[in-house]
Design a protein around this motif. Structure first.
Motif, PDB file in Angstrom:
ATOM      1  N   ILE A 198      10.949  -7.928 -12.622  1.00 58.62           N
ATOM      2  CA  ILE A 198      12.354  -8.160 -12.943  1.00 58.62           C
ATOM      3  C   ILE A 198      13.192  -7.037 -12.346  1.00 58.62           C
ATOM      4  O   ILE A 198      12.683  -5.972 -11.993  1.00 58.62           O
ATOM      5  CB  ILE A 198      12.586  -8.227 -14.468  1.00 58.62           C
ATOM      6  N   GLU A 199      14.485  -7.313 -12.287  1.00 56.08           N
ATOM      7  CA  GLU A 199      15.367  -6.299 -11.759  1.00 56.08           C
ATOM      8  C   GLU A 199      16.159  -5.703 -12.912  1.00 56.08           C
ATOM      9  O   GLU A 199      16.708  -6.417 -13.757  1.00 56.08           O
ATOM     10  CB  GLU A 199      16.299  -6.905 -10.701  1.00 56.08           C
ATOM     11  N   GLU A 200      16.227  -4.410 -12.966  1.00 53.10           N
ATOM     12  CA  GLU A 200      16.965  -3.711 -14.041  1.00 53.10           C
ATOM     13  C   GLU A 200      17.721  -2.567 -13.384  1.00 53.10           C
ATOM     14  O   GLU A 200      17.122  -1.700 -12.746  1.00 53.10           O
ATOM     15  CB  GLU A 200      15.950  -3.167 -15.076  1.00 53.10           C
ATOM     16  N   ILE A 230       0.819  -1.208   0.000  1.00 53.12           N
ATOM     17  CA  ILE A 230       0.000   0.000   0.000  1.00 53.12           C
ATOM     18  C   ILE A 230       0.859   1.266   0.000  1.00 53.12           C
ATOM     19  O   ILE A 230       0.362   2.363  -0.230  1.00 53.12           O
ATOM     20  CB  ILE A 230      -1.000   0.044   1.193  1.00 53.12           C
ATOM     21  N   ASP A 231       2.151   1.134   0.241  1.00 56.12           N
ATOM     22  CA  ASP A 231       3.017   2.314   0.088  1.00 56.12           C
ATOM     23  C   ASP A 231       3.639   2.367  -1.309  1.00 56.12           C
ATOM     24  O   ASP A 231       4.513   3.185  -1.590  1.00 56.12           O
ATOM     25  CB  ASP A 231       4.120   2.334   1.152  1.00 56.12           C
ATOM     26  N   GLY A 232       3.184   1.458  -2.197  1.00 58.16           N
ATOM     27  CA  GLY A 232       3.640   1.496  -3.575  1.00 58.16           C
ATOM     28  C   GLY A 232       4.946   0.765  -3.836  1.00 58.16           C
ATOM     29  O   GLY A 232       5.401   0.698  -4.971  1.00 58.16           O
ATOM     30  N   ARG A 233       5.562   0.187  -2.812  1.00 59.56           N
ATOM     31  CA  ARG A 233       6.827  -0.531  -3.018  1.00 59.56           C
ATOM     32  C   ARG A 233       6.530  -1.963  -3.493  1.00 59.56           C
ATOM     33  O   ARG A 233       5.566  -2.588  -3.052  1.00 59.56           O
ATOM     34  CB  ARG A 233       7.644  -0.632  -1.710  1.00 59.56           C
ATOM     35  N   PHE A 234       7.413  -2.462  -4.365  1.00 60.26           N
ATOM     36  CA  PHE A 234       7.267  -3.871  -4.724  1.00 60.26           C
ATOM     37  C   PHE A 234       7.444  -4.712  -3.463  1.00 60.26           C
ATOM     38  O   PHE A 234       8.354  -4.464  -2.671  1.00 60.26           O
ATOM     39  CB  PHE A 234       8.341  -4.272  -5.755  1.00 60.26           C
ATOM     40  N   ALA A 283       8.253   0.895 -13.696  1.00 56.67           N
ATOM     41  CA  ALA A 283       9.331   0.741 -12.721  1.00 56.67           C
ATOM     42  C   ALA A 283       8.873   1.280 -11.373  1.00 56.67           C
ATOM     43  O   ALA A 283       7.840   1.949 -11.269  1.00 56.67           O
ATOM     44  CB  ALA A 283      10.572   1.490 -13.194  1.00 56.67           C
ATOM     45  N   GLN A 284       9.663   0.980 -10.359  1.00 61.38           N
ATOM     46  CA  GLN A 284       9.369   1.532  -9.036  1.00 61.38           C
ATOM     47  C   GLN A 284       9.235   3.066  -9.097  1.00 61.38           C
ATOM     48  O   GLN A 284       8.324   3.650  -8.522  1.00 61.38           O
ATOM     49  CB  GLN A 284      10.489   1.157  -8.057  1.00 61.38           C
ATOM     50  N   SER A 285      10.142   3.689  -9.870  1.00 62.13           N
ATOM     51  CA  SER A 285      10.105   5.161  -9.950  1.00 62.13           C
ATOM     52  C   SER A 285       8.815   5.645 -10.632  1.00 62.13           C
ATOM     53  O   SER A 285       8.266   6.689 -10.286  1.00 62.13           O
ATOM     54  CB  SER A 285      11.328   5.673 -10.701  1.00 62.13           C
TER      55      SER A 285
END
Lengths: 650, 650
Positions: B495-497, B481-485, B520-522
């Motif tokens: 995936i990780e990039e 709920i805080d938007g973090r994966f 992406a997270q951003s």
């Protein structure tokens, strides 16, 4: 194309022109202005010049204007003679249109008199008491274009209204207009102006239709640098007055001859030019050149920048107003005499080519009808006729005479074609009221005493002189009450010329040009027709209103007679009605005065609009009794002397 | 000066430019438009191009934007690369600013929906019943610029009022304006026009400040040939609608990308350009070029003459409005946020360079404050918010989000900088709502189902898609709920990039360009900031007004999400408040609709003026609780889910 050099004497002005150009056009190019009544048609004979060197053939149709001797000496009509050789040309004094320096002075004199005698002390703010809002006199001195200095409060988060709203909010405290308009041109860099100059600006605001139109925004306080020009655009003369709009002070006045005169002396011939030979632009440019020259002269003399002149109010007859704005005047001439516009729009002065501030406005005074123009409305405004409880009358004597009768409840107007006899036209030795014009005449036992403008040697007789002369001739029984020379008269001054009788006012040795100044039978007839037309117009209008002359509390007489008009003698010849002398006042150029009033007070301009709408015009050409009145007025003073002119006795 | 030829692929557009011109400028000249967020500063990396022939060195500062492989292949930033050789340049799809053909269609679609569902049936005269003058509905359908046919009675001696008075007298019977103005240009040959064409004319009249301004007078009856254009001048998109002003019928709509985007993506970077690098004119000319092109396209498609387009009403935010009129926008940016003007003057369209009838007018919709512009006022007008007894709310989601709450007695507004995440900016694979944009997303058990605009292969994700995606990610517990994966998540799509996590929405083989589309997270952070800012603004305004969400009868959501917005999911992520779904309505481009209303009804335009004056703006940057509200809204849906989003449950 071949070019020829033409030298005009006595001015020594030289000009090079192409083959085939008329001498009239060449003179104009050289800055030498010639008389013309007919607009270059070769029928009035006013543009006589003498070709003293070079080959120039007199047009065969114009030979009739010259004696054999004159033809031998090289006299030609300038408008009918084309340049086909290098020429030297002498302009005789009578053919020259002089810039009327004197007129401007006489106007100043006129205004001095007016200032002292007028019911309205015009340059004091309180003259506007005629608007009946004495509770707030300061706001009434509010020029058509004001400059208002504003020190604006800087915006804060609690007061972050847009820049223009901030300006309007402050303006509304100083000018009571319901709304304001700001054109895009004032907005582009406004935010910088305000922020770089500490929120101190001066707004130039023109009033139009109850809206304050912001013309320009200057930084700092420039409110003192605000000038206006009032212009009387006469058919014959254009007079301009420079006014300091912050104080209402008149700074100077200049007059010049209307350059349109090259294209015809009167309104009808100028309409004919615009709608025939044309183009219209030529007439517009001519009068604009007049105005620009007058403004430049005024600005130079007073050391002001024309950029600081923000407004012009012009008063003229309906045709002059149309020509100034470049509007086709053709329909003015034709039954049912409909002008294009009566309430002229406020325009940018530069739109018509007048050089003042680039955002400065030109407002033409509203007119009543095709032959009752803004000059008459201005006159009514100046006389306060529309605000008086008593019924009064304004008579503006010009080539067209306009009459307005009325009070604060009703007004009637009419106009009559009077001819130019009182303005120096239509008579052998007539001239306008400039230097050397005979303006007063007395005849006692065959001895003539006269007085000229500027105390100069006489050069002709102006309108006021004509009034006096006619009166003296009939009083001395040289002429009869029908204006004919008495067959029995024994007077060395009455001479026969070309089987016509003439009266010699000044002998050759007395005059400037060494010719005698005379008034011929035909001249007397002209003057009688003029005064008859004007009196008949007054009488018709009085009858139309169901009044008698004795009910007129006051008659204001305006017009270009000169500085002076002998009221007694004007009544004596039957020009003005026979009411007690003290009720008649000569007011000079009431058109210019009304224009100035509108310039320095937008309230006065509004009053002018309501005057133009309140006046009911009576078209005399469609008013049956006028013709009879005119016939009856072709006597001295009138066919019905006993009942209409009881006090006249000669 | 040396000239070089640059060929742009895949368009095959060639241009010759001088040495030293940037590739960005060269592309613009060639009619190839590139993305730019930073206004040519070389810091956003959006204008990547590939030089495939010729010598062009990548600027060393921009190397960071490219991989070693890309540098080897000739990739450069167009804005930082100067032409010093003949070049062949390939524009990759992601660097291209596309003319948004789809947008226009989607608007048409939007309008179809609006027409059927809106409380105001906009193209029928009776929509104007919101003005509460049902007694005279016909007079309310009165365009800002009308053409009125007049068959004038011919003048007679008993009715010889001036031509203009005759016209105004007849006009007053048809248009109930208190007064009329006729400019000089209409008067010059008016008398001829009337007399040669049997007194039958058509007057084009613009209403401004209760005055009818006559723009032109044509002979005969041309009243049918009167068109207007409503324009929504968005920061990103310019949309124009052609309207037949006699019937109110919408004839066509076209959209294009705001060419100002070359000088900065958002309002603040354009102000920075105008007030720094400049000049301002470049921005004005850019949007004028947009408008002219749209008008030409509309006119050609509909076979009408642009001379018959007499009016334009434009709605835009305050900065767009200032730039369109060429007004310095600098003070908009600085505390206390003061624009030059709020009530924009009615100007001649040609004054700003817009090509319609030479006397045609441009009216910009009035604005409320520096960040609540004419587009919001137009939206309020279109929603009828100011006329409803019930309290409703308009939320216009754009780079700036504007909120208005109120009813027929009071209105409050605020704005919040939301960032471009819902308009395709600020995210790795974001794009505007054009062909190929993913607009709907559903995720079930790791399977992604999406729908694109035009059913094309996906090219990116538009605002509506972002809303869905964010909702689906949190519902499927991919993010917290805080938007973090979630660290614990097991999903082949995560995936990780570059040591950052991304979610793959579409794999390379599914997409137009063969790259995967990811968030992406951003990106997720950006969207959450955007939705947080908007919700915090709504919440702050509601609190400021002392209301609760349940007291809102209706929420209108406007903005460039796409043709579509899933209201449930928008509530689910905490963008919109949690009120019954049927009370929320997505209305599309309410700015364009309001502009059209003002175009076809001067009463509606007056209403817009009063709306702009009635709204009280609350400056959120100076409203203390806003910061806390914003922090609290950076959760999905909100930190206070129980009390604010009770119906949201995932």
């Amino acid at each position: 194309m071949n070019k020829y050099k033409v030298t005009f004497l006595p001015d020594q002005k030289e000009i090079e022109v192409a083959r085939g150009v008329t001498l009239f056009e060449a003179a104009e190019k050289a800055g030498v202005y010639l008389n013309s009544l007919c607009g270059g048609e070769g029928v009035c004979g006013k543009c006589r010049v003498q070709v003293t060197q070079g080959n120039a053939k007199a047009d065969k149709h114009s030979i009739a204007f010259f004696s054999r001797d004159e033809i031998r000496k090289g006299y030609v009509l300038a408008c009918q003679t084309r340049v086909i050789d290098n020429l030297e040309v002498v302009i005789p004094p009578e053919s020259r249109l002089e810039e009327e320096q004197i007129l401007a002075e006489s106007h100043l004199e006129e205004q001095r008199i007016w200032r002292e005698t007028s019911p309205i002390a015009y340059s004091e703010p309180d003259w506007i008491c005629l608007h009946k809002r004495p509770e707030d006199p300061a706001s009434l001195f509010e020029p058509l274009v004001s400059k208002v200095y504003l020190g604006l409060p800087e915006p804060t988060m609690d007061d972050n209204t847009p820049d223009t709203s901030r300006i309007v909010r402050e303006l509304k405290k100083k000018l009571k207009y319901p709304s304001f308009e700001i054109p895009l041109a004032c907005l582009r860099d406004l935010s910088m102006k305000l922020r770089r100059h500490g929120w101190k600006i001066t707004a130039t605001v023109a009033r139009h239709n109850d809206i304050g139109r912001i013309l320009q925004i200057e930084v700092g306080n420039t409110a003192d640098r605000n000038y206006g020009v009032a212009v009387d655009v006469g058919t014959t003369t254009v007079v301009a007055q420079l006014v300091h709009l912050k104080t209402g002070q008149v700074m100077g006045v200049e007059g010049s001859h209307n350059l349109q005169a090259h294209y015809g002396e009167d309104v009808l011939s100028r309409i004919a030019f615009a709608c025939g030979k044309g183009p219209l632009d030529v007439l517009q440019q001519a009068v604009v050149q007049n105005i620009n020259t007058l403004i430049q002269t005024l600005a130079q003399k007073k050391g002001i920048d024309v950029e600081d002149i923000t407004s012009i109010v012009a008063a003229g007859n309906t045709t002059m107003s149309h020509l100034l704005l470049g509007l086709m005047p053709c329909s003015i001439r034709d039954d049912p005499y409909v002008p294009t516009v009566g309430l002229y729009p406020q325009v940018l002065a530069k739109e018509v080519g007048i050089d003042i501030n680039s955002q400065g406005v030109l407002q033409v005074m509203p007119s009543v009808a095709s032959y009752v123009g803004g000059d008459t409305v201005a006159g009514v405004l100046a006389c306060g006729l529309a605000d008086k409880i008593e019924t009064t009358c304004l008579i503006d004597v010009g080539t067209n005479g306009e009459i307005v009768i009325g009070n604060n409840e009703w007004m009637l107007s009419c106009s009559a074609s009077a001819g130019p006899a009182f303005e120096g036209g239509d008579t052998k030795c007539g001239m306008r009221a400039t230097r050397g014009a005979i303006q007063k005449v007395e005849i006692n036992n065959g001895r003539v005493i006269y007085e000229t403008i500027g105390k100069a040697k006489p050069r002709g007789i102006c309108g006021a002189g004509m009034v006096d002369l006619l009166y003296e001739l009939v009083r001395n029984r040289v002429i009869d009450i029908d204006g004919r020379f008495r067959p029995s008269v024994q007077d060395k001054r009455v001479i026969e010329e070309n089987s016509d009788l003439e009266y010699v006012v000044a002998f050759p040795e007395e005059t400037e040009e060494g010719h005698s100044l005379v008034t011929a039978q035909s001249d007397i007839d002209s003057i009688i027709r003029s005064k008859g037309a004007i009196f008949a117009a007054i009488k018709s209008l009085i009858d139309y209103a169901g009044l008698t002359f004795s009910q007129l509390e006051k008659i204001y007489v305006a017009g270009g007679f000169g500085n002076y008009l002998n009221i007694d003698k004007a009544i004596g010849i039957g020009l003005l009605p026979d009411i007690p002398r003290e009720r008649i006042e000569f007011v000079g150029n009431s058109s210019l005065m009304g224009a100035r009033m509108a310039l320095i007070s937008s309230h006065a301009f509004e009053k002018a609009i309501s005057i133009s709408q309140q006046i009911t015009n009576v078209e005399l050409s469609h008013f049956a009794p006028f013709a009879d009145e005119y016939m009856a007025a072709l006597y001295l003073p009138h066919i019905d002397r006993e009942s209409l002119f009881p006090s006249v006795n000669y």
